[in-house]
Write a protein that holds these residues in place. Structure first.
Motif, PDB file in Angstrom:
ATOM      1  N   PRO A 161       9.962   8.357  24.441  1.00  0.00           N
ATOM      2  CA  PRO A 161       9.469   8.609  23.071  1.00  0.00           C
ATOM      3  C   PRO A 161      10.811   8.561  22.165  1.00  0.00           C
ATOM      4  N   GLU A 162      11.998   8.595  22.801  1.00  0.00           N
ATOM      5  CA  GLU A 162      13.342   8.689  21.957  1.00  0.00           C
ATOM      6  C   GLU A 162      13.273   7.987  20.628  1.00  0.00           C
ATOM      7  N   GLY A 163      12.963   6.691  20.822  1.00  0.00           N
ATOM      8  CA  GLY A 163      13.022   5.870  19.561  1.00  0.00           C
ATOM      9  C   GLY A 163      12.216   6.187  18.471  1.00  0.00           C
ATOM     10  N   VAL A 164      10.872   6.658  18.929  1.00  0.00           N
ATOM     11  CA  VAL A 164       9.696   7.176  17.615  1.00  0.00           C
ATOM     12  C   VAL A 164      10.106   8.431  17.427  1.00  0.00           C
ATOM     13  N   LEU A 165      10.459   9.102  18.142  1.00  0.00           N
ATOM     14  CA  LEU A 165      10.795  10.757  17.538  1.00  0.00           C
ATOM     15  C   LEU A 165      12.054  10.605  16.604  1.00  0.00           C
ATOM     16  N   LEU A 166      13.050   9.622  17.115  1.00  0.00           N
ATOM     17  CA  LEU A 166      14.362   9.352  16.197  1.00  0.00           C
ATOM     18  C   LEU A 166      13.679   9.149  14.586  1.00  0.00           C
ATOM     19  N   THR A 167      12.915   8.106  14.866  1.00  0.00           N
ATOM     20  CA  THR A 167      12.244   7.635  13.608  1.00  0.00           C
ATOM     21  C   THR A 167      11.624   8.420  12.713  1.00  0.00           C
ATOM     22  N   ILE A 168      10.805   9.230  13.348  1.00  0.00           N
ATOM     23  CA  ILE A 168      10.074  10.332  12.667  1.00  0.00           C
ATOM     24  C   ILE A 168      10.832  11.268  12.018  1.00  0.00           C
ATOM     25  N   LYS A 169      11.828  11.726  12.742  1.00  0.00           N
ATOM     26  CA  LYS A 169      12.929  12.595  12.131  1.00  0.00           C
ATOM     27  C   LYS A 169      13.690  12.002  10.811  1.00  0.00           C
ATOM     28  N   GLU A 170      13.984  10.645  11.012  1.00  0.00           N
ATOM     29  CA  GLU A 170      14.970  10.066  10.036  1.00  0.00           C
ATOM     30  C   GLU A 170      14.217   9.879   8.696  1.00  0.00           C
ATOM     31  N   SER A 225      15.732  -7.964   1.138  1.00  0.00           N
ATOM     32  CA  SER A 225      16.641  -6.756   1.877  1.00  0.00           C
ATOM     33  C   SER A 225      16.106  -5.433   1.339  1.00  0.00           C
ATOM     34  N   ASN A 226      16.359  -4.475   2.392  1.00  0.00           N
ATOM     35  CA  ASN A 226      15.760  -3.316   2.319  1.00  0.00           C
ATOM     36  C   ASN A 226      14.260  -3.078   2.275  1.00  0.00           C
ATOM     37  N   PHE A 227      13.593  -4.140   2.845  1.00  0.00           N
ATOM     38  CA  PHE A 227      12.239  -4.079   2.864  1.00  0.00           C
ATOM     39  C   PHE A 227      11.740  -3.091   4.058  1.00  0.00           C
ATOM     40  N   LEU A 228      12.494  -3.146   5.109  1.00  0.00           N
ATOM     41  CA  LEU A 228      12.052  -2.205   6.409  1.00  0.00           C
ATOM     42  C   LEU A 228      12.917  -1.008   5.861  1.00  0.00           C
ATOM     43  N   ASP A 229      12.067   0.306   6.153  1.00  0.00           N
ATOM     44  CA  ASP A 229      12.701   1.544   6.119  1.00  0.00           C
ATOM     45  C   ASP A 229      13.639   1.959   7.096  1.00  0.00           C
ATOM     46  N   ILE A 230      13.471   1.470   8.410  1.00  0.00           N
ATOM     47  CA  ILE A 230      14.148   1.975   9.629  1.00  0.00           C
ATOM     48  C   ILE A 230      14.109   0.857  10.684  1.00  0.00           C
ATOM     49  N   ILE A 231      15.177   0.616  11.279  1.00  0.00           N
ATOM     50  CA  ILE A 231      15.414  -0.295  12.445  1.00  0.00           C
ATOM     51  C   ILE A 231      15.948   0.500  13.656  1.00  0.00           C
ATOM     52  N   VAL A 232      15.440   0.641  14.687  1.00  0.00           N
ATOM     53  CA  VAL A 232      16.211   1.605  15.823  1.00  0.00           C
ATOM     54  C   VAL A 232      16.053   0.496  16.808  1.00  0.00           C
ATOM     55  N   ARG A 275       0.864  -1.261   0.009  1.00  0.00           N
ATOM     56  CA  ARG A 275       0.017   0.101  -0.098  1.00  0.00           C
ATOM     57  C   ARG A 275       0.977   1.204  -0.177  1.00  0.00           C
ATOM     58  N   GLY A 276       2.300   1.067  -0.079  1.00  0.00           N
ATOM     59  CA  GLY A 276       3.123   2.099  -0.073  1.00  0.00           C
ATOM     60  C   GLY A 276       3.220   2.782   1.181  1.00  0.00           C
ATOM     61  N   ALA A 277       3.180   2.054   2.318  1.00  0.00           N
ATOM     62  CA  ALA A 277       3.448   2.563   3.721  1.00  0.00           C
ATOM     63  C   ALA A 277       5.032   2.043   3.950  1.00  0.00           C
ATOM     64  N   LYS A 278       5.499   3.084   4.859  1.00  0.00           N
ATOM     65  CA  LYS A 278       7.003   2.832   5.290  1.00  0.00           C
ATOM     66  C   LYS A 278       6.714   2.265   6.418  1.00  0.00           C
ATOM     67  N   ILE A 279       7.853   1.148   6.770  1.00  0.00           N
ATOM     68  CA  ILE A 279       7.561   0.303   7.945  1.00  0.00           C
ATOM     69  C   ILE A 279       9.007   0.305   8.727  1.00  0.00           C
ATOM     70  N   GLY A 280       8.686   0.308  10.253  1.00  0.00           N
ATOM     71  CA  GLY A 280      10.078   0.397  10.986  1.00  0.00           C
ATOM     72  C   GLY A 280       9.881  -0.478  12.197  1.00  0.00           C
ATOM     73  N   ILE A 281      10.920  -0.691  12.934  1.00  0.00           N
ATOM     74  CA  ILE A 281      10.902  -1.558  13.976  1.00  0.00           C
ATOM     75  C   ILE A 281      11.620  -0.792  15.089  1.00  0.00           C
ATOM     76  N   ILE A 282      11.208  -0.402  16.257  1.00  0.00           N
ATOM     77  CA  ILE A 282      11.863   0.005  17.399  1.00  0.00           C
ATOM     78  C   ILE A 282      11.592  -1.015  18.595  1.00  0.00           C
ATOM     79  N   SER A 283      12.860  -1.316  19.142  1.00  0.00           N
ATOM     80  CA  SER A 283      13.006  -2.205  20.039  1.00  0.00           C
ATOM     81  C   SER A 283      14.008  -2.048  20.847  1.00  0.00           C
TER      82      SER A 283
END
Length: 168
Positions: free
Chosen positions: A146-155, A127-134, A102-110
């Motif tokens: 919220p640091e991980g979420v805020l970092l992801t939003i910025k990135e 490979s490169n399926f996920l847009d970000i992993i924090v 559907r065109g969404a970006k996907i990330g993991i924060i853990s």
């Protein structure tokens, strides 16, 4: 139903079950230091916390140097036992693929280390399926900060209103 542009997921108990490997690693370190009588359920209740927090909860130890030493031992155990004992939930690949289609970006924060997540997912997703992993090493303050979420939003260069976080 609102469709978001970015979907961020916790890893443990959200996308995957790594409890078997976690219990195994904790048990090996705890028993090595004569911490007995700790149940698997007690260990599982610490999943999502930092390793130092978990060891402190399980042992009552508060000495930072001891907790750091236990953490290092745990990481060595996890290098052997974690990935082979971690399983994606049956729906995980299908849900992530549909969102991506559907065109969404996907990330993991853990709190789990990024390389450990990538090690498992490289066997399951393109490979490169996920847009970000924090991972835990990417933030100063672990969840619930919220640091991980805020970092992801910025990135990812998106607005908070476009993001849905799924996890604890």
């Amino acid at each position: 139903m609102k469709l978001y542009k970015v979907y961020l997921f916790d890893f443990d108990y959200t996308l995957a079950d790594s409890s078997r490997g976690i219990v195994m690693c904790f048990r090996n370190v705890l028993e090595r230091h004569q911490h007995t009588g700790i149940t698997d359920d007690e260990i599982k209740r610490t999943i999502g916390k930092t390793l130092q927090e978990s060891f402190s909860i399980l042992t009552g130890i508060t000495d930072a140097d001891t907790l750091e030493a236990y953490k290092k031992e745990y990481v060595k155990e996890a290098d052997v036992h974690m990935t082979v004992n971690t399983f994606l939930f049956p729906e995980t690949e299908e849900v992530l693929t549909r969102l991506k289609t559907r065109g969404a970006k996907i990330g993991i924060i853990s709190t789990k280390y990024r390389y450990r997540i990538m090690e498992l997912l490289s066997k399951k997703l393109p490979s490169n399926f996920l847009d970000i992993i924090v991972g835990g090493e990417d933030v100063k303050e672990p969840k619930p900060s919220p640091e991980g979420v805020l970092l992801t939003i910025k990135e990812l260069g998106c607005n908070k209103e476009e993001v849905l976080y799924i996890g604890d």
